[in-house]
Motif scaffolding. Structure first.
Motif, mmCIF file in Angstrom:
data_model
loop_
_atom_site.group_PDB
_atom_site.id
_atom_site.type_symbol
_atom_site.label_atom_id
_atom_site.label_comp_id
_atom_site.label_asym_id
_atom_site.label_seq_id
_atom_site.Cartn_x
_atom_site.Cartn_y
_atom_site.Cartn_z
ATOM 1 N N THR A 79 0.731 10.222 -4.363
ATOM 2 C CA THR A 79 0.863 8.975 -5.119
ATOM 3 C C THR A 79 0.218 8.092 -6.048
ATOM 4 O OG1 THR A 79 3.150 9.278 -3.730
ATOM 5 C CG2 THR A 79 2.807 6.609 -4.891
ATOM 6 N N HIS B 44 -1.074 6.051 3.016
ATOM 7 C CA HIS B 44 0.221 4.716 4.060
ATOM 8 C C HIS B 44 -0.267 3.658 1.973
ATOM 9 C CE1 HIS B 44 -0.356 5.682 7.936
ATOM 10 N NE2 HIS B 44 -1.473 5.834 7.797
ATOM 11 N N TYR B 45 -0.661 4.911 1.337
ATOM 12 C CA TYR B 45 -0.441 4.688 -0.280
ATOM 13 C C TYR B 45 0.939 4.037 -0.327
ATOM 14 C CZ TYR B 45 -0.766 3.126 -5.290
ATOM 15 O OH TYR B 45 -1.065 2.893 -6.301
ATOM 16 N N ASN B 46 0.817 3.333 -1.502
ATOM 17 C CA ASN B 46 2.264 2.911 -1.528
ATOM 18 C C ASN B 46 2.292 2.089 -2.500
ATOM 19 O OD1 ASN B 46 4.315 3.759 0.692
ATOM 20 N ND2 ASN B 46 3.873 2.185 1.321
ATOM 21 N N THR B 47 2.862 2.528 -4.042
ATOM 22 C CA THR B 47 2.991 2.297 -5.505
ATOM 23 C C THR B 47 3.406 1.024 -5.891
ATOM 24 O OG1 THR B 47 3.639 4.389 -6.850
ATOM 25 C CG2 THR B 47 3.735 1.825 -7.824
#
Length: 230
Positions: free
Chosen positions: A144, A9-12
């Protein structure tokens, strides 16, 4: 899900996209003259001992190991140790107006790296062989968050290599000499760095609601640190 480099679920975040896309050195949206960094060569013996004690404990031992793996000693050029990359990163976190999100991501990455390293090898990162370190870093780079973390540290290596020495890295212009680069003059001294300029101080005053207290390593007193870094 437990936080790690492999959280799907990590987004930059935008601040990191901006930092990694531009790679512009020594830029900030807020600063204050109270944030003056002190060149290592100018510290007293007691202050140097304090800094060295900090850098010889976690999370700095792991950060130092990663930086030196990314830019190791070689016959081809200078190393992370030569450009004082770890001390530059220390200055970035403790003296310059660096965003708290950026600082937190650096520290969280150390925890995530060691957790993965222990899971994979039963050892923390600094205890690994160079071959195992390479494998662990390649593993996390496939995520990511891991790719972001490594890219951010590489960006800081570039900064430490190219920045004027008054910011903590590139001692005696060693990075410039290796690259055969002629730096612009005059070079900033303490009191004349980008975050100490009057315009930056005015910006800090108007952004006071975004300023948070942080620990002054040398004086042991609360000081201010900007939370916005472009």
């Amino acid at each position: 899900m437990k936080e790690s480099f492999f959280n799907k679920h990590y987004n930059t975040p935008k601040w990191l996209k901006d930092k990694l896309s531009r790679r512009q050195l020594l830029k900030s949206a807020a600063g204050t003259s109270a944030l003056a960094a002190i060149p290592f060569s100018s510290l007293t013996f007691a202050q140097k001992e304090d800094v060295e004690s900090t850098l010889n404990a976690e999370p700095w031992l792991t950060l130092n190991a990663v930086l030196n793996h990314l830019l190791p000693n070689s016959e081809q050029g200078i190393s992370a140790t030569d450009i004082k990359a770890t001390y530059y990163l220390y200055q970035l976190i403790h003296q310059q107006p660096t965003a708290t999100d950026e600082i937190n991501f650096i520290y969280k990455g150390v925890g995530w790296l060691n957790s993965y390293s222990q899971k994979k090898t039963d050892k923390v990162f600094i205890a690994l062989t160079p071959t195992d370190k390479e494998e662990v870093l390649r593993d996390i780079s496939r995520s990511t968050a891991g790719d972001n973390w490594i890219s951010m540290l590489i960006s800081n290596l570039y900064e430490a290599m190219l920045t004027p020495p008054s910011y903590g890295g590139n001692p005696n212009g060693i990075g410039w000499k290796w690259l055969e680069h002629q730096a612009g003059f005059p070079l900033p001294e303490a009191g004349e760095r980008y975050f100490e300029l009057p315009q930056r101080s005015k910006q800090a005053a108007t952004a006071s609601k975004h300023i948070i207290p942080t620990r002054n390593t040398f004086a042991g007193k609360p000081r201010t640190q900007g939370t916005t870094k472009a």
